[in-house]
Design a protein around this motif. Structure first.
Motif, short mmCIF file in Angstrom:
data_model
loop_
_atom_site.label_atom_id
_atom_site.label_comp_id
_atom_site.label_asym_id
_atom_site.label_seq_id
_atom_site.Cartn_x
_atom_site.Cartn_y
_atom_site.Cartn_z
N GLU A 39 37.62 41.89 55.82
CA GLU A 39 37.57 43.06 54.94
C GLU A 39 39.01 43.45 54.61
N LEU A 40 39.29 43.61 53.32
CA LEU A 40 40.62 44.01 52.87
C LEU A 40 40.51 45.28 52.04
N SER A 41 41.51 46.13 52.16
CA SER A 41 41.59 47.28 51.25
C SER A 41 41.96 46.74 49.87
N SER A 42 41.84 47.58 48.87
CA SER A 42 42.23 47.18 47.52
C SER A 42 43.71 46.81 47.48
N GLU A 43 44.54 47.58 48.17
CA GLU A 43 45.97 47.30 48.22
C GLU A 43 46.25 45.96 48.90
N ALA A 44 45.54 45.69 49.99
CA ALA A 44 45.74 44.43 50.72
C ALA A 44 45.26 43.24 49.89
N LEU A 45 44.18 43.41 49.14
CA LEU A 45 43.71 42.34 48.26
C LEU A 45 44.76 42.07 47.17
N SER A 46 45.29 43.11 46.59
CA SER A 46 46.32 42.95 45.56
C SER A 46 47.51 42.18 46.14
N LYS A 47 47.94 42.57 47.33
CA LYS A 47 49.07 41.91 47.98
C LYS A 47 48.74 40.45 48.26
N ARG A 48 47.53 40.16 48.73
CA ARG A 48 47.14 38.78 49.03
C ARG A 48 47.14 37.93 47.76
N LEU A 49 46.62 38.48 46.66
CA LEU A 49 46.61 37.73 45.39
C LEU A 49 48.02 37.47 44.90
N THR A 50 48.90 38.45 45.07
CA THR A 50 50.30 38.28 44.69
C THR A 50 50.96 37.21 45.55
N GLN A 51 50.66 37.22 46.85
CA GLN A 51 51.21 36.19 47.75
C GLN A 51 50.73 34.80 47.35
N LEU A 52 49.46 34.68 47.01
CA LEU A 52 48.93 33.38 46.59
C LEU A 52 49.63 32.91 45.32
N ALA A 53 49.84 33.81 44.38
CA ALA A 53 50.52 33.44 43.14
C ALA A 53 51.96 33.02 43.44
N SER A 54 52.64 33.76 44.32
CA SER A 54 54.02 33.42 44.69
C SER A 54 54.11 32.07 45.39
N ALA A 55 53.04 31.71 46.10
CA ALA A 55 53.00 30.42 46.81
C ALA A 55 52.62 29.27 45.87
N GLY A 56 52.40 29.60 44.59
CA GLY A 56 52.11 28.56 43.60
C GLY A 56 50.66 28.38 43.25
N ALA A 57 49.80 29.26 43.73
CA ALA A 57 48.37 29.17 43.41
C ALA A 57 48.13 29.75 42.02
N SER A 58 48.24 28.90 41.00
CA SER A 58 48.01 29.37 39.64
C SER A 58 46.52 29.42 39.33
N GLN A 59 45.70 28.88 40.23
CA GLN A 59 44.24 28.87 40.08
C GLN A 59 43.63 29.54 41.30
N LEU A 60 42.81 30.58 41.07
CA LEU A 60 42.04 31.22 42.13
C LEU A 60 40.57 31.00 41.82
N THR A 61 39.81 30.57 42.81
CA THR A 61 38.38 30.37 42.62
C THR A 61 37.64 31.22 43.65
N PHE A 62 36.80 32.12 43.15
CA PHE A 62 35.99 32.98 44.00
C PHE A 62 34.57 32.44 44.00
N LEU A 63 33.94 32.41 45.17
CA LEU A 63 32.58 31.89 45.31
C LEU A 63 31.64 33.01 45.72
N ILE A 64 30.55 33.15 44.96
CA ILE A 64 29.51 34.13 45.29
C ILE A 64 28.20 33.38 45.40
N GLY A 65 27.59 33.42 46.57
CA GLY A 65 26.33 32.72 46.79
C GLY A 65 25.16 33.50 46.22
N GLY A 66 23.98 32.93 46.41
CA GLY A 66 22.74 33.56 45.96
C GLY A 66 22.19 34.51 47.01
N SER A 67 20.89 34.70 46.99
CA SER A 67 20.22 35.66 47.88
C SER A 67 20.45 35.38 49.36
#
Length: 160
Positions: free
Chosen positions: A83-111
């Motif tokens: 579980e991440l706060s909104s601020e922590a999620l923003s920071k994590r996404l920024t860190q991923l971008a800084s590390a060179g992750a120009s592609q983020l893929t989010f997975l959402i399953g079904g029921s």
């Protein structure tokens, strides 16, 4: 500009979910190149057995794996995730971008969620809450949180 792919099992059928998702898709256009890919949810009987659920999840996992973009970071939404706060999620996404992750893929399953092999493949397992939400609502919540994360990173008033 970062590319964000959301791989979802199931289609948005309810108009109110579709309208909310469309609004955040529109807002996100300024921040990332967003692609939403809907995959078919496997049909199950009213009271499926554990074996039937496992079989359906395995089929859905295969569909997800076929559509996974090459490279970048994979983030699986699952109740046992971090579980991440909104601020922590923003920071994590920024860190991923800084590390060179120009592609983020989010997975959402079904029921019934995501197959364990898909979760194991993820670079991050993310939980929205210990509460259970419909997977259609999870899509809207994810899109809103992505928009919020970009707004936090930009220092706008949206998050206030």
């Amino acid at each position: 500009m970062q590319k964000v792919t959301v791989l979802c099992v199931g289609k948005l059928k309810e108009a109110f979910y579709a309208a909310a998702a469309a609004e955040y898709q529109k807002r996100l256009q300024r921040h990332c190149k967003l692609e939403i890919v809907e995959l078919p949810e496997q049909k199950l009987p009213e009271s499926p057995s554990p074996a039937e659920i496992e079989q359906a999840l395995a089929k859905e996992a295969s569909l997800i794996e076929e559509k996974l973009p090459k490279g970048g970071a994979v983030i699986a939404l699952c109740i046992e995730g971090t579980e991440l706060s909104s601020e922590a999620l923003s920071k994590r996404l920024t860190q991923l971008a800084s590390a060179g992750a120009s592609q983020l893929t989010f997975l959402i399953g079904g029921s019934f969620g995501l197959h364990p092999r898909v979760k194991q493949r993820a670079d991050l397992r993310l939980s929205m809450s210990p509460m259970t939400f419909p997977h259609h609502l999870a899509r809207v919540m994810l899109l809103e949180q992505l928009y919020r994360a970009y707004q936090i990173d930009a220092g706008t008033r949206y998050h206030k």
